[in-house]
Design a protein around this motif. Structure first.
Motif, PDB file in Angstrom:
ATOM      1  N   LYS A   1      31.846  45.786  72.342  1.00 49.98           N
ATOM      2  CA  LYS A   1      30.444  45.698  71.914  1.00 49.98           C
ATOM      3  C   LYS A   1      30.299  46.093  70.459  1.00 49.98           C
ATOM      4  O   LYS A   1      29.531  45.504  69.712  1.00 49.98           O
ATOM      5  CB  LYS A   1      29.554  46.614  72.764  1.00 49.98           C
ATOM      6  N   GLU A   2      31.066  47.082  70.061  1.00 49.89           N
ATOM      7  CA  GLU A   2      30.985  47.632  68.709  1.00 49.89           C
ATOM      8  C   GLU A   2      31.624  46.723  67.665  1.00 49.89           C
ATOM      9  O   GLU A   2      31.088  46.556  66.572  1.00 49.89           O
ATOM     10  CB  GLU A   2      31.677  48.997  68.716  1.00 49.89           C
ATOM     11  N   ILE A   3      32.771  46.125  67.998  1.00 44.97           N
ATOM     12  CA  ILE A   3      33.564  45.424  66.980  1.00 44.97           C
ATOM     13  C   ILE A   3      33.730  43.923  67.234  1.00 44.97           C
ATOM     14  O   ILE A   3      33.596  43.124  66.327  1.00 44.97           O
ATOM     15  CB  ILE A   3      34.966  46.068  66.868  1.00 44.97           C
ATOM     16  N   CYS A   4      34.015  43.530  68.452  1.00 44.80           N
ATOM     17  CA  CYS A   4      34.504  42.176  68.731  1.00 44.80           C
ATOM     18  C   CYS A   4      33.430  41.173  69.139  1.00 44.80           C
ATOM     19  O   CYS A   4      33.629  39.961  69.019  1.00 44.80           O
ATOM     20  CB  CYS A   4      35.546  42.228  69.846  1.00 44.80           C
ATOM     21  N   GLN A   5      32.337  41.672  69.678  1.00 38.23           N
ATOM     22  CA  GLN A   5      31.332  40.823  70.306  1.00 38.23           C
ATOM     23  C   GLN A   5      30.761  39.755  69.375  1.00 38.23           C
ATOM     24  O   GLN A   5      30.520  38.626  69.796  1.00 38.23           O
ATOM     25  CB  GLN A   5      30.200  41.690  70.842  1.00 38.23           C
TER      26      GLN A   5
ATOM     27  N   TYR B   1      39.427  42.703  77.939  1.00 35.74           N
ATOM     28  CA  TYR B   1      39.355  41.245  77.823  1.00 35.74           C
ATOM     29  C   TYR B   1      40.212  40.545  78.874  1.00 35.74           C
ATOM     30  O   TYR B   1      39.844  39.482  79.363  1.00 35.74           O
ATOM     31  CB  TYR B   1      39.709  40.783  76.411  1.00 35.74           C
ATOM     32  N   ALA B   2      41.333  41.145  79.262  1.00 36.40           N
ATOM     33  CA  ALA B   2      42.158  40.560  80.327  1.00 36.40           C
ATOM     34  C   ALA B   2      41.424  40.570  81.662  1.00 36.40           C
ATOM     35  O   ALA B   2      41.651  39.701  82.505  1.00 36.40           O
ATOM     36  CB  ALA B   2      43.477  41.318  80.443  1.00 36.40           C
ATOM     37  N   SER B   3      40.513  41.517  81.841  1.00 39.36           N
ATOM     38  CA  SER B   3      39.775  41.617  83.109  1.00 39.36           C
ATOM     39  C   SER B   3      38.585  40.653  83.186  1.00 39.36           C
ATOM     40  O   SER B   3      37.989  40.499  84.253  1.00 39.36           O
ATOM     41  CB  SER B   3      39.269  43.045  83.311  1.00 39.36           C
ATOM     42  N   GLN B   4      38.266  40.010  82.090  1.00 38.32           N
ATOM     43  CA  GLN B   4      37.133  39.081  82.068  1.00 38.32           C
ATOM     44  C   GLN B   4      37.572  37.704  82.564  1.00 38.32           C
ATOM     45  O   GLN B   4      38.707  37.290  82.342  1.00 38.32           O
ATOM     46  CB  GLN B   4      36.555  38.965  80.644  1.00 38.32           C
TER      47      GLN B   4
ATOM     48  N   ALA C   1      47.500  58.459  83.743  1.00 44.12           N
ATOM     49  CA  ALA C   1      47.195  58.896  82.387  1.00 44.12           C
ATOM     50  C   ALA C   1      47.505  57.806  81.371  1.00 44.12           C
ATOM     51  O   ALA C   1      46.924  57.767  80.293  1.00 44.12           O
ATOM     52  CB  ALA C   1      47.983  60.157  82.061  1.00 44.12           C
ATOM     53  N   LEU C   2      48.430  56.916  81.706  1.00 40.54           N
ATOM     54  CA  LEU C   2      48.809  55.850  80.794  1.00 40.54           C
ATOM     55  C   LEU C   2      47.947  54.602  80.959  1.00 40.54           C
ATOM     56  O   LEU C   2      48.008  53.705  80.141  1.00 40.54           O
ATOM     57  CB  LEU C   2      50.279  55.478  81.008  1.00 40.54           C
ATOM     58  N   ALA C   3      47.174  54.543  82.014  1.00 42.04           N
ATOM     59  CA  ALA C   3      46.371  53.353  82.291  1.00 42.04           C
ATOM     60  C   ALA C   3      45.269  53.199  81.245  1.00 42.04           C
ATOM     61  O   ALA C   3      44.719  54.176  80.754  1.00 42.04           O
ATOM     62  CB  ALA C   3      45.763  53.448  83.684  1.00 42.04           C
ATOM     63  N   ALA C   4      44.975  51.959  80.911  1.00 41.49           N
ATOM     64  CA  ALA C   4      43.924  51.676  79.945  1.00 41.49           C
ATOM     65  C   ALA C   4      42.553  51.893  80.577  1.00 41.49           C
ATOM     66  O   ALA C   4      42.391  51.783  81.787  1.00 41.49           O
ATOM     67  CB  ALA C   4      44.059  50.242  79.462  1.00 41.49           C
ATOM     68  N   ASP C   5      41.590  52.199  79.756  1.00 38.78           N
ATOM     69  CA  ASP C   5      40.217  52.451  80.182  1.00 38.78           C
ATOM     70  C   ASP C   5      39.387  51.203  79.881  1.00 38.78           C
ATOM     71  O   ASP C   5      39.016  50.968  78.729  1.00 38.78           O
ATOM     72  CB  ASP C   5      39.679  53.671  79.442  1.00 38.78           C
ATOM     73  N   VAL C   6      39.114  50.415  80.909  1.00 38.98           N
ATOM     74  CA  VAL C   6      38.387  49.151  80.748  1.00 38.98           C
ATOM     75  C   VAL C   6      36.971  49.396  80.209  1.00 38.98           C
ATOM     76  O   VAL C   6      36.488  48.653  79.358  1.00 38.98           O
ATOM     77  CB  VAL C   6      38.365  48.359  82.074  1.00 38.98           C
ATOM     78  N   ALA C   7      36.311  50.455  80.676  1.00 41.64           N
ATOM     79  CA  ALA C   7      34.955  50.764  80.201  1.00 41.64           C
ATOM     80  C   ALA C   7      34.956  51.114  78.715  1.00 41.64           C
ATOM     81  O   ALA C   7      34.061  50.689  77.963  1.00 41.64           O
ATOM     82  CB  ALA C   7      34.352  51.907  81.015  1.00 41.64           C
ATOM     83  N   ALA C   8      35.966  51.852  78.270  1.00 37.48           N
ATOM     84  CA  ALA C   8      36.082  52.168  76.842  1.00 37.48           C
ATOM     85  C   ALA C   8      36.370  50.895  76.053  1.00 37.48           C
ATOM     86  O   ALA C   8      35.877  50.733  74.926  1.00 37.48           O
ATOM     87  CB  ALA C   8      37.170  53.203  76.614  1.00 37.48           C
ATOM     88  N   GLY C   9      37.154  49.994  76.638  1.00 39.01           N
ATOM     89  CA  GLY C   9      37.421  48.709  75.986  1.00 39.01           C
ATOM     90  C   GLY C   9      36.156  47.885  75.831  1.00 39.01           C
ATOM     91  O   GLY C   9      35.937  47.255  74.792  1.00 39.01           O
ATOM     92  N   GLN C  10      35.294  47.914  76.843  1.00 41.35           N
ATOM     93  CA  GLN C  10      34.028  47.191  76.759  1.00 41.35           C
ATOM     94  C   GLN C  10      33.147  47.782  75.659  1.00 41.35           C
ATOM     95  O   GLN C  10      32.527  47.049  74.890  1.00 41.35           O
ATOM     96  CB  GLN C  10      33.289  47.222  78.087  1.00 41.35           C
ATOM     97  N   ALA C  11      33.110  49.101  75.578  1.00 38.69           N
ATOM     98  CA  ALA C  11      32.303  49.756  74.540  1.00 38.69           C
ATOM     99  C   ALA C  11      32.813  49.381  73.148  1.00 38.69           C
ATOM    100  O   ALA C  11      32.019  49.087  72.242  1.00 38.69           O
ATOM    101  CB  ALA C  11      32.337  51.266  74.725  1.00 38.69           C
TER     102      ALA C  11
ATOM    103  N   CYS D   1      31.970  37.865  67.125  1.00 35.34           N
ATOM    104  CA  CYS D   1      32.760  36.634  67.000  1.00 35.34           C
ATOM    105  C   CYS D   1      33.285  36.113  68.333  1.00 35.34           C
ATOM    106  O   CYS D   1      33.207  34.920  68.609  1.00 35.34           O
ATOM    107  CB  CYS D   1      33.952  36.861  66.069  1.00 35.34           C
ATOM    108  N   HIS D   2      33.837  37.014  69.150  1.00 43.55           N
ATOM    109  CA  HIS D   2      34.505  36.591  70.382  1.00 43.55           C
ATOM    110  C   HIS D   2      33.611  36.625  71.606  1.00 43.55           C
ATOM    111  O   HIS D   2      34.025  36.170  72.667  1.00 43.55           O
ATOM    112  CB  HIS D   2      35.741  37.467  70.624  1.00 43.55           C
ATOM    113  N   GLY D   3      32.408  37.175  71.480  1.00 52.44           N
ATOM    114  CA  GLY D   3      31.524  37.310  72.633  1.00 52.44           C
ATOM    115  C   GLY D   3      31.902  38.537  73.446  1.00 52.44           C
ATOM    116  O   GLY D   3      33.054  38.958  73.438  1.00 52.44           O
ATOM    117  N   LEU D   4      30.937  39.113  74.131  1.00 52.26           N
ATOM    118  CA  LEU D   4      31.208  40.333  74.889  1.00 52.26           C
ATOM    119  C   LEU D   4      32.234  40.099  75.992  1.00 52.26           C
ATOM    120  O   LEU D   4      33.091  40.932  76.245  1.00 52.26           O
ATOM    121  CB  LEU D   4      29.922  40.916  75.479  1.00 52.26           C
ATOM    122  N   ASP D   5      32.177  38.933  76.631  1.00 56.75           N
ATOM    123  CA  ASP D   5      33.135  38.656  77.702  1.00 56.75           C
ATOM    124  C   ASP D   5      34.402  37.968  77.197  1.00 56.75           C
ATOM    125  O   ASP D   5      35.263  37.592  77.973  1.00 56.75           O
ATOM    126  CB  ASP D   5      32.484  37.822  78.806  1.00 56.75           C
TER     127      ASP D   5
END
Length: 110
Positions: A34-38, A99-102, A21-31, A40-44
């Motif tokens: 895409k919405e905010i960071c891409q 981003y750590a998984s990229q 339950a405490l683990a981060a959701d990588v798919a939600a992080g990717q979404a 400037c920082h690129g999707l990956d």
């Protein structure tokens, strides 16, 4: 003795059940990326522009701390403060995990 052993077993079992339950959701992080960071920082997380830091492959705890510090004002950057200010704690954990998984891309020497 047996009661103590049962209590320890129960606590350990409950502790293990709460970990996912405490683990981060990588798919939600990717979404969210895409919405905010891409832009400037690129999707990956490996920006093609030297003006923006490369995030791909960074440690997730470093990324999460940086975002929390931008959000709180402990780390100063008006652009990042605006973006980080809109993030929830879960968003920060998810983005950091994504981003750590990229894979990191090394800078080229000129």
């Amino acid at each position: 003795m047996m009661t103590t052993l049962r209590a320890w077993t129960l606590c350990a079992s409950l502790g293990l059940l709460s970990v996912p339950a405490l683990a981060a959701d990588v798919a939600a992080g990717q979404a969210k990326a895409k919405e905010i960071c891409q832009a400037c920082h690129g999707l990956d997380g490996n920006s093609a522009t030297a003006d923006y830091p490369k995030l791909g492959g960074q440690y997730s705890d470093y990324l999460a701390k940086a975002l929390r510090d931008y959000k709180s004002g402990a780390r100063k950057n008006p652009i990042m403060a605006g973006f980080a200010g809109a993030l929830t704690a879960k968003d920060i954990d998810n983005l950091a995990a994504y981003y750590a998984s990229q894979p990191p891309v090394l800078a080229r020497k000129y």
